[in-house]
Motif scaffolding. Structure first.
Motif, PDB file in Angstrom:
ATOM      1  N   LYS A 118      50.138  -0.140 -12.959  1.00 22.71           N
ATOM      2  CA  LYS A 118      50.578   1.175 -12.461  1.00 22.71           C
ATOM      3  C   LYS A 118      51.471   1.872 -13.468  1.00 22.71           C
ATOM      4  O   LYS A 118      52.444   1.299 -13.954  1.00 22.71           O
ATOM      5  CB  LYS A 118      51.411   0.986 -11.178  1.00 22.71           C
ATOM      6  N   ARG A 120      53.598   5.755 -14.230  1.00 21.47           N
ATOM      7  CA  ARG A 120      54.287   6.739 -13.402  1.00 21.47           C
ATOM      8  C   ARG A 120      53.297   7.782 -12.899  1.00 21.47           C
ATOM      9  O   ARG A 120      52.217   7.955 -13.459  1.00 21.47           O
ATOM     10  CB  ARG A 120      55.397   7.419 -14.212  1.00 21.47           C
ATOM     11  N   LYS A 184      52.924   6.467 -27.759  1.00 21.80           N
ATOM     12  CA  LYS A 184      53.660   5.607 -26.830  1.00 21.80           C
ATOM     13  C   LYS A 184      53.264   4.137 -27.004  1.00 21.80           C
ATOM     14  O   LYS A 184      52.083   3.800 -27.020  1.00 21.80           O
ATOM     15  CB  LYS A 184      53.319   6.089 -25.411  1.00 21.80           C
TER      16      LYS A 184
END
Ligand code: BTN
Length: 328
Positions: A118, A120, A184
């Motif tokens: 999961k 955000r 990222k």
């Protein structure tokens, strides 16, 4: 007992150790040793063995099990208990389930792979097998729930420090991303169960693209996501990095618990911020505004200046930056 046999074999890796010696030192039967060795083989450990001279450990698996990480952890609580899975839907989901059933403060859930990792805002987090660090820390702080989000900054600072200790300098995108060369490499998802004035538990989910390969990233995130291995050009020791994150986390978290201050974590986030001084877009409750990021204050809030010259703070919400992750 399996742990103790493994420990004995690890400290004697240069030589064979006889079944008789293991049996005497640990007070376990020869038949039981054989059973434990077979269980270790199933987990990926390799041995040379001979009925006459005994056993020698020749190779250990690249797994983030308690056995493989514990000797590098210096903490009193965080990561003293590691619950390891080969595959799971999401370590955050598992951590919340275990926390609701009373799992202790500091328990860490790690999985080699997540099938429904999961991110955000309901996003999916890709978590290929044995290639990343997919872990969740259960915390039970006695603090006001309004300060819970500060723990995310502690997580970001701990990851930054740990990655730095492996010789890689990243940047922090307030409040929960770690960025390398504009892409990222780590995201943090903090979830909470609380009443108005009391936290039942927090789960800090940390996902690090350690040894993820280019081919593992779906086309649509290739421009925004990367891994430590891709950018540094060498594979990452996942065991040391995991332990370093947990070690740094406990130091910074204990400081926070002792005086509610996250100054140390904020200093790390401020000094290594990718956002400060940049034009940003803030999305809060579906409303989008533009501003310039000025500072991160000692409470961990992002200080911004709006186009009309007024200043304000951002507590949470999505922040995007021109030129980062392809945002223009
Ligand atoms: C984000 O940047 O959107 C947050 C990503 C958080 C991913 C980690 S991986 C370990 C933990 N388990 C999950 O399902 N999510 C978090």
């Amino acid at each position: 007992m399996k742990d103790r046999i493994l420990e004995l074999l690890k400290t004697n890796q240069d030589s064979f150790i006889s079944g008789q010696r293991i049996s005497l030192e640990l007070g376990v039967s020869r038949a039981a040793i054989w059973k434990y060795i077979n269980a270790l083989k199933d987990e990926g450990y390799e041995f040379e063995s001979s009925s006459k001279i005994g056993y020698r450990l020749t190779s250990v698996p690249d797994l983030l099990t308690q056995e493989e990480v514990a000797d590098k952890i210096k903490n009193n609580r965080i990561g003293k208990s590691i619950i390891h899975f080969n595959t799971i839907d999401s370590t955050n989901i598992k951590a919340k389930e275990l926390a609701a059933n009373g799992a202790e403060d500091g328990t860490v859930i790690i999985s080699e792979e997540q099938t429904a990792g999961k991110g955000r805002l309901g996003r999916h987090w890709i978590s290929p097998k044995n290639k990343g660090i997919w872990m969740s820390i259960i915390l039970r702080p006695h603090i006001n729930p309004m300060y819970a989000s500060r723990v995310t900054l502690i997580g970001a600072a701990a990851v930054f420090k740990a990655v730095e200790s492996q010789g890689i300098r990243t940047l922090i995108k307030w409040p929960n991303d770690i960025v390398l060369n504009g892409k990222k490499v780590c995201g943090i998802l903090t979830e909470m169960s609380a009443e108005l004035n009391r936290i039942h538990y927090l789960v800090i989910g940390i996902g690090i693209n350690a040894n993820v390969d280019d081919i593992d990233f779906p086309e649509e995130i290739k421009t925004s996501a990367t891994s430590l291995k891709i950018e540094s050009g060498h594979p990452i020791d996942r065991k040391s990095l995991t332990a370093e994150i947990l070690n740094n986390f406990e130091i910074l978290y204990d400081k926070f618990l002792s005086d509610s201050s996250i100054k140390d974590s904020v200093a790390i986030c401020r000094e290594n911020s990718v956002l400060l001084g940049k034009e940003i877009r803030i999305i809060n409750n579906g409303k989008e505004t533009e501003a310039k990021a000025l500072d991160i204050n000692d409470d961990g809030e992002l200080v911004v200046v709006h186009p009309d010259g007024t200043t304000g703070v951002v507590f949470s919400g999505e922040v995007s930056m021109r030129g980062l992750y392809g945002y223009v």
